[in-house]
Scaffold this active site. Structure first.
Site, PDB file in Angstrom:
ATOM      1  N   ASP A 226       0.767  -0.903  -0.082  1.00 44.22           N
ATOM      2  CA  ASP A 226      -0.179   0.455   0.418  1.00 44.22           C
ATOM      3  C   ASP A 226       0.959   1.557   0.308  1.00 44.22           C
ATOM      4  O   ASP A 226       2.153   1.136   0.811  1.00 44.22           O
ATOM      5  CB  ASP A 226      -1.000   0.126   1.168  1.00 44.22           C
ATOM      6  CG  ASP A 226      -1.784   1.361   1.641  1.00 44.22           C
ATOM      7  OD1 ASP A 226      -2.423   0.719   0.230  1.00 44.22           O
ATOM      8  OD2 ASP A 226      -2.006   1.798   2.143  1.00 44.22           O
TER       9      ASP A 226
ATOM     10  N   ASN B 234      -2.800  12.511  -3.649  1.00 43.64           N
ATOM     11  CA  ASN B 234      -3.932  13.423  -4.231  1.00 43.64           C
ATOM     12  C   ASN B 234      -4.557  15.065  -4.234  1.00 43.64           C
ATOM     13  O   ASN B 234      -4.832  15.179  -4.948  1.00 43.64           O
ATOM     14  CB  ASN B 234      -5.029  12.261  -4.192  1.00 43.64           C
ATOM     15  CG  ASN B 234      -4.770  11.118  -5.300  1.00 43.64           C
ATOM     16  OD1 ASN B 234      -4.007  11.274  -6.323  1.00 43.64           O
ATOM     17  ND2 ASN B 234      -5.459   9.806  -5.191  1.00 43.64           N
TER      18      ASN B 234
ATOM     19  N   ASP C  77      -1.586   9.104 -10.135  1.00 47.61           N
ATOM     20  CA  ASP C  77      -1.993   7.843 -11.333  1.00 47.61           C
ATOM     21  C   ASP C  77      -0.646   7.438 -11.458  1.00 47.61           C
ATOM     22  O   ASP C  77      -0.656   6.866 -11.820  1.00 47.61           O
ATOM     23  CB  ASP C  77      -2.658   8.745 -12.525  1.00 47.61           C
ATOM     24  CG  ASP C  77      -4.465   8.863 -12.035  1.00 47.61           C
ATOM     25  OD1 ASP C  77      -4.581   8.131 -11.094  1.00 47.61           O
ATOM     26  OD2 ASP C  77      -5.123   9.605 -12.592  1.00 47.61           O
TER      27      ASP C  77
ATOM     28  N   GLU D 222      -4.651   1.871  -4.392  1.00 47.11           N
ATOM     29  CA  GLU D 222      -2.994   2.375  -4.490  1.00 47.11           C
ATOM     30  C   GLU D 222      -2.555   0.946  -3.916  1.00 47.11           C
ATOM     31  O   GLU D 222      -1.368   0.250  -3.270  1.00 47.11           O
ATOM     32  CB  GLU D 222      -2.968   3.569  -2.993  1.00 47.11           C
ATOM     33  CG  GLU D 222      -3.020   3.531  -1.683  1.00 47.11           C
ATOM     34  CD  GLU D 222      -4.494   4.192  -1.781  1.00 47.11           C
ATOM     35  OE1 GLU D 222      -4.478   3.604  -0.189  1.00 47.11           O
ATOM     36  OE2 GLU D 222      -4.696   3.859  -2.307  1.00 47.11           O
TER      37      GLU D 222
END
Length: 168
Positions: free
Chosen positions: A43, A51, A60, A86
């Site tokens: 993770d 983000n 991304d 993620e």
């Protein structure tokens, strides 16, 4: 069409459908032939902050680059799958827990030391990893054990690999 239905469009990694199908096959093989199989749940640490602070396009790009780093670091026999968001799952066939831990630690260090500045000058990325060894359980249970160890890594400060057998 079938091949595209088994790949994540953003990262190019296999998706959960492929993990379920191929992972189940790997698990049945390992159990039948009493061969080691380990699962790792990876993770991205503080991905929501990436983000929120730098934008979803940067997020991304982080996921795409992470997929590249993982793919280059793993063996051709390992199964790599985007699990969701993620999170990435690795299935490591014919790998005992100590070797799996070494593989995960090398991967974690690779991500930590990677130069992310071409994506964003302030970007630093680390991952937390949870690792579990098949104990005769189902794939769902094996992944749940890896996920529990992932949360152990996160509670212990992130940017680490955890697994139960050695107390790591």
């Amino acid at each position: 069409l079938r091949a595209s239905s088994l790949r994540d469009p953003l990262t190019g990694l296999h998706n959960r459908r492929y993990l379920s199908e191929e992972g189940g096959r790997l698990l049945r093989y390992a159990q039948r032939y009493q061969s080691d199989l380990c699962a790792a749940m990876i993770d991205v640490d503080h991905f929501k902050q990436i983000n929120d602070r730098l934008g979803h396009q940067v997020g991304d790009l982080v996921l795409q680059r992470l997929a590249e780093l993982i793919t280059r670091a793993m063996r051709s026999t390992d199964l790599i799958s985007r699990y969701g968001g993620e999170e990435v799952v690795l299935l490591l066939p014919s790998t005992n827990i100590d070797d799996a831990y070494s593989i995960c630690e090398r991967l974690r260090t690779t991500v930590e030391q990677h130069n992310w500045s071409d994506i964003h000058p302030r970007l630093r990325v680390t991952v937390s990893i949870g690792l579990a060894k098949d104990d005769g359980s189902t794939l769902t249970e094996l992944l749940a054990h890896a996920d529990a160890q992932l949360y152990t890594s996160k509670r212990a400060g992130r940017n680490r690999t955890s697994y139960a057998q050695s107390g790591r």
